[in-house]
Design an enzyme around this catalytic site. Structure first.
Site, mmCIF file in Angstrom:
data_model
loop_
_atom_site.group_PDB
_atom_site.id
_atom_site.type_symbol
_atom_site.label_atom_id
_atom_site.label_comp_id
_atom_site.label_asym_id
_atom_site.label_seq_id
_atom_site.Cartn_x
_atom_site.Cartn_y
_atom_site.Cartn_z
ATOM 1 N N LYS A 1 -3.540 3.468 -1.947
ATOM 2 C CA LYS A 1 -4.645 4.288 -2.053
ATOM 3 C C LYS A 1 -4.412 5.363 -1.307
ATOM 4 C CE LYS A 1 -7.138 0.823 -0.492
ATOM 5 N NZ LYS A 1 -8.210 0.046 0.189
ATOM 6 N N ASP B 1 0.919 -1.213 -0.059
ATOM 7 C CA ASP B 1 -0.061 -0.059 0.054
ATOM 8 C C ASP B 1 0.803 1.062 -0.098
ATOM 9 O OD1 ASP B 1 -2.458 -0.843 -0.183
ATOM 10 O OD2 ASP B 1 -2.955 -0.833 2.090
ATOM 11 N N MET C 1 -6.913 9.972 9.874
ATOM 12 C CA MET C 1 -7.904 10.910 8.869
ATOM 13 C C MET C 1 -8.657 11.917 9.236
ATOM 14 S SD MET C 1 -8.481 7.108 6.861
ATOM 15 C CE MET C 1 -8.798 5.973 8.591
HETATM 16 C C1 LIG Z 1 -5.985 4.391 6.184
HETATM 17 S S1 LIG Z 1 -5.244 4.930 7.719
HETATM 18 C C2 LIG Z 1 -4.182 3.374 8.205
HETATM 19 C C3 LIG Z 1 -3.718 3.417 9.643
HETATM 20 C C4 LIG Z 1 -2.726 2.390 9.848
HETATM 21 N N1 LIG Z 1 -3.304 1.039 9.727
HETATM 22 C C5 LIG Z 1 -2.219 2.486 11.391
HETATM 23 O O1 LIG Z 1 -2.536 1.390 11.833
HETATM 24 O O2 LIG Z 1 -1.627 3.453 11.441
HETATM 25 C C6 LIG Z 1 -4.166 5.842 7.418
HETATM 26 C C7 LIG Z 1 -4.239 7.210 8.332
HETATM 27 O O3 LIG Z 1 -3.079 6.895 9.470
HETATM 28 C C8 LIG Z 1 -2.554 8.062 9.787
HETATM 29 N N2 LIG Z 1 -1.291 7.878 9.717
HETATM 30 C C9 LIG Z 1 -0.434 6.743 9.092
HETATM 31 N N3 LIG Z 1 0.707 6.974 9.079
HETATM 32 C C10 LIG Z 1 1.214 8.280 9.576
HETATM 33 C C11 LIG Z 1 2.255 9.199 10.001
HETATM 34 N N4 LIG Z 1 3.479 8.630 9.807
HETATM 35 N N5 LIG Z 1 2.096 10.202 10.616
HETATM 36 C C12 LIG Z 1 0.870 10.708 10.967
HETATM 37 N N6 LIG Z 1 -0.437 9.884 10.841
HETATM 38 C C13 LIG Z 1 -0.115 8.918 10.080
HETATM 39 C C14 LIG Z 1 -3.281 9.115 9.321
HETATM 40 O O4 LIG Z 1 -4.160 9.517 10.118
HETATM 41 C C15 LIG Z 1 -3.627 8.524 7.937
HETATM 42 O O5 LIG Z 1 -4.429 9.392 7.275
#
Ligand SMILES: C[S@@+](CC[C@H](N)C(=O)[O-])C[C@H]1O[C@@H](n2cnc3c(N)ncnc32)[C@H](O)[C@@H]1O
Length: 271
Positions: free
Chosen positions: A73, A51, A188
């Site tokens: 995505k 992803d 998000m």
């Molecule tokens: C589709 S969700 C997936 C979350 C992922 N499965 C997790 O456990 O972190 C994606 C969201 O995770 C958060 N996110 C993921 N990586 C991040 C990062 N390095 N810094 C800040 N927010 C992050 C943001 O809110 C982003 O929009």
């Protein structure tokens, strides 16, 4: 070590004709946060389906012959429909004994991991979850914010701020959450931030509650914005938007220990 990896691979191959799909968490961005089990699987898999928000350094771990598919995505730019991803996984599992499905953070936290696992299972494919370090915990931790604290954070809620446009009514009851939890970690949430903040305050959350937004957490360029809840939208609006972002709300923000932040000079943003 090679022998160990090899025996692990053999035991991992299921007995049906299809291979096993491992739904693997890649962690939040810093490749050093990959688990040992995920590292081992990446080095031995015959196919990799990955992803967005997966650290690009992890792609170097696979062997040269590994079949790699990007199905990333991003918000508003869905490159592949979920159904298509499901079908790809089933097809690849019919040709490879060990398939890694790599997802940012943890596969079961807002990552549609459960949907993919259920689909694979219903098609007779063996599937295993390899949990990853979720951004909701690691990103606040990298700026020194603990998601729980004995003195003011006995409960924490992980919640999505993303609402599908065609949804008839909101799925998250923000007003109900306002008094139901000590702390909130919102994934998000930035695009709907104004609505979320208004709903939380309407639900009774003190407008002066501490809040933070952490952008591009755990990698170089990581940025922390802190403000009382009722100032958060204004504060983030004055800055250029950077994705991805995590929102943290609650007294836990006050327990930040800045000295905890690691040096991120060589840790770049995931793909
Ligand atoms: C589709 S969700 C997936 C979350 C992922 N499965 C997790 O456990 O972190 C994606 C969201 O995770 C958060 N996110 C993921 N990586 C991040 C990062 N390095 N810094 C800040 N927010 C992050 C943001 O809110 C982003 O929009």
């Amino acid at each position: 070590l090679d022998l160990l990896c090899c025996s692990y691979a053999i035991s991992a191959v299921n007995e049906s004709q299809n291979g096993t799909v491992y739904l693997v968490g890649a962690g939040p961005g810093d490749p050093n946060l990959l688990t040992v089990k995920a590292d081992r699987l990446l080095r031995q898999c015959g196919a990799l389906v990955y992803d967005s928000l997966v650290p690009k350094e992890l792609l170097d771990l696979v062997v040269d012959s590994c079949e790699c598919h990007f199905v990333g995505k991003r918000r508003g730019h869905h490159s592949l429909p979920q159904q298509k991803i499901n079908s790809i996984l089933v097809e690849i599992a019919s040709r490879h004994s060990c398939v890694v499905r790599l997802k940012g953070g943890d596969p079961f936290l807002f990552g549609r991991g459960a949907e993919e696992a259920a689909y694979l299972d219903s098609h007779g494919i063996s599937v295993e979850i390899v949990p990853g370090i979720t951004s909701g915990i690691a990103v606040p931790a990298y700026v020194g914010i603990p998601v729980t604290h004995r003195l003011g954070g006995s409960s924490i809620t992980f919640v999505t701020g993303h609402e599908e446009k065609d949804k008839k009514r909101p799925i998250v009851n923000w007003r109900g959450l306002a008094n139901a939890t000590d702390g909130l970690v919102i994934y998000m949430g930035v695009h709907n931030l104004e609505y979320i903040v208004d709903e939380l305050i309407a639900g009774g959350l003190n407008p002066f509650t501490s809040a933070a937004i952490i952008q591009q957490g755990t990698v170089v360029g990581q940025r922390l914005i802190k403000a009382p809840l009722n100032q958060l939208v204004k504060e983030v609006g004055t800055l250029e938007f950077i994705s991805p972002s995590i929102v943290v709300i609650g007294q836990i923000v006050d327990f930040q220990i800045e000295a905890c932040s690691p040096d991120l000079a060589n840790v770049t943003m995931p793909i």
